[in-house]
Design an enzyme around this catalytic site. Structure first.
Site, PDB file in Angstrom:
ATOM      1  N   CYS A   1      72.853  47.674  50.255  1.00  0.00           N
ATOM      2  CA  CYS A   1      73.314  46.313  50.501  1.00  0.00           C
ATOM      3  C   CYS A   1      72.784  45.788  51.834  1.00  0.00           C
ATOM      4  CB  CYS A   1      74.841  46.267  50.520  1.00  0.00           C
ATOM      5  SG  CYS A   1      75.602  46.540  48.902  1.00  0.00           S
TER       6      CYS A   1
ATOM      7  N   HIS B   1      77.053  41.311  52.493  1.00  0.00           N
ATOM      8  CA  HIS B   1      78.506  41.348  52.737  1.00  0.00           C
ATOM      9  C   HIS B   1      78.827  41.624  54.201  1.00  0.00           C
ATOM     10  CE1 HIS B   1      78.654  45.741  53.186  1.00  0.00           C
ATOM     11  NE2 HIS B   1      77.857  45.835  52.116  1.00  0.00           N
TER      12      HIS B   1
END
Length: 417
Positions: free
Chosen positions: A363, A346
């Site tokens: 992440c 992301h």
């Protein structure tokens, strides 16, 4: 003397009358017999001696039918209801050999089947439909060549329970080379082999995807190697009449086509904090990233982009085993999910560790602007990516991702798939 002669004449006349009446009666009986003979045989005639009836007796003997020794048995019995669609139908013969078996539904659609090599039985080679009436016409011959025939009907059961089937494929969609077809069922499946036989995933180039069960309600399909770009793939469901569990039947019979797009495989190296994006051949790109920190290391292994969201909210309360400071970011840009446990690639507008260190909660973060910018590294990667693209993470301090955590089946060796 004259009186005696008169008396004898009267007696003679009386005898003659009796003989005439007897002869007439005999002729009448003969006529009736002649009539009967003509109707039954078309040949022969009545006796001229007045006895008659000889021709009728011979005809009755000639008309006696010869019955085949072959004895047909159709299972289920004629008129049966609630017959199981699988293994509920069989035709057998004793003292003979089957010559013809035809099974059709009310629309005349035939059921495929085959006679055993010994000629003594027949079974369907395809699944019968539920809630359908079938007619069975069977013939057999005995050693003398005499034919036996049988015609029966039966009706298959109407399921009291059905199972819902859902997958992650959109009709005529386009996906990356790592796309895994994931099928989920609304109830637990017990007859796994029957379900596996009822779903096929194959490419027009001959590539076949093999199924792998995760538990009793999820079945994933992938080929041995990544799909080739441009391949036309079809998911074929033939589950409508399959008993997936005792008394529970499938609900779907359809084809779902999709296409494999261009090649893109990205490799994240957590030790160098870089992501190498390959488009095939020498066409590569290197993007600075930040991966999971030492307390929350990223998963290692081959993952697949499962969804894309322009903006999403990320809250530590929705992720298990997060260590350190809690977080709640309501507007994370350019988010692409890799695992069901919460791993994403992301955009990140609040940090500056890209290419330098690992600072995330697991992440893969890529530089972006607040609100998301298409010209940023994250925006460009997002726009070049599609569901089904491969993202492989290496050299992380974390464990290897489980095959059912997202579309991570590529992590499982083919021999174990």
């Amino acid at each position: 003397m004259k009186a005696v002669q008169k008396a004898e004449a009267k007696i003679a006349m009386a005898g003659s009358g009796r003989r005439a009446r007897q002869s007439a009666a005999a002729l009448l009986v003969g006529g009736v017999l002649l009539l009967g003979t003509a109707c039954s045989s078309g040949g022969g005639g009545g006796s001229t001696d007045g006895k008659g009836g000889g021709g009728g007796s011979s005809s009755a003997s000639e008309a006696a039918p010869k019955v085949s020794a072959a004895q047909l048995t159709v299972t289920p019995a004629d008129g049966a209801n609630d017959v199981a669609p699988k293994d509920g139908l069989q035709v057998a013969v004793a003292s003979g050999k089957l010559t013809t078996v035809a099974v059709t539904d009310k629309n005349g659609k035939a059921v495929a089947g085959e006679v055993a090599t010994d000629g003594l039985s027949w079974k369907p080679t395809e699944q019968l439909a539920v809630g359908t009436t079938y007619t069975v016409n069977a013939q057999a011959v005995d050693a003398a060549g005499l034919v036996a025939a049988s015609t029966t009907t039966f009706t298959t059961l109407t399921p009291a329970q059905k199972i819902a089937t859902n997958d992650n494929i959109a009709d005529n969609g386009t996906y990356g080379v790592g796309m895994i077809v994931s099928v989920n069922f609304s109830k637990a499946v017990k007859n796994k082999d029957a379900v596996l036989a009822g779903i096929t995933v194959s490419g027009a180039d001959g590539t076949v995807a093999k199924g792998h069960w995760f538990g009793s309600s999820r079945l994933d399909f992938r080929p041995e190697n990544y799909w080739k770009p441009g391949t036309k793939v079809t998911v074929k469901y033939r589950l409508k009449n399959v008993e997936v569990s005792p008394g529970v039947y499938g609900d779907v019979e359809k084809d779902e086509p999709f296409t494999i797009g261009r090649y893109q495989v990205s490799t994240v190296d957590a030790s160098t904090h870089m992501m190498k994006v390959s488009h095939g051949g020498n066409d590569t790109q290197n993007i600075p990233i930040t991966a999971g920190d030492d307390q929350n290391p990223s998963w290692n292994g081959t993952m697949v982009i499962a969804t894309k969201e322009k903006v999403t909210r990320m809250n530590s309360a929705t992720v298990s085993n997060i260590k350190g400071k809690e977080y709640d970011v309501p507007d994370v840009p350019h988010a692409m999910r890799l695992t069901t446990s919460g791993t994403y690639v992301h955009g990140n507008y609040w940090g500056d560790a890209f290419g330098k260190s690992n600072a995330s909660h697991g992440c893969i973060g890529v530089s972006d602007a607040k609100g998301g910018s298409d010209s940023s590294a994250a925006g460009k990667f997002f726009n070049s990516s599609m569901v089904g693209d491969v993202v492989k993470i290496v050299n992380s301090k974390g464990q290897t991702v489980a095959g059912d955590n997202g579309l991570s089946g590529w992590t499982i060796p083919w021999k174990q798939w």
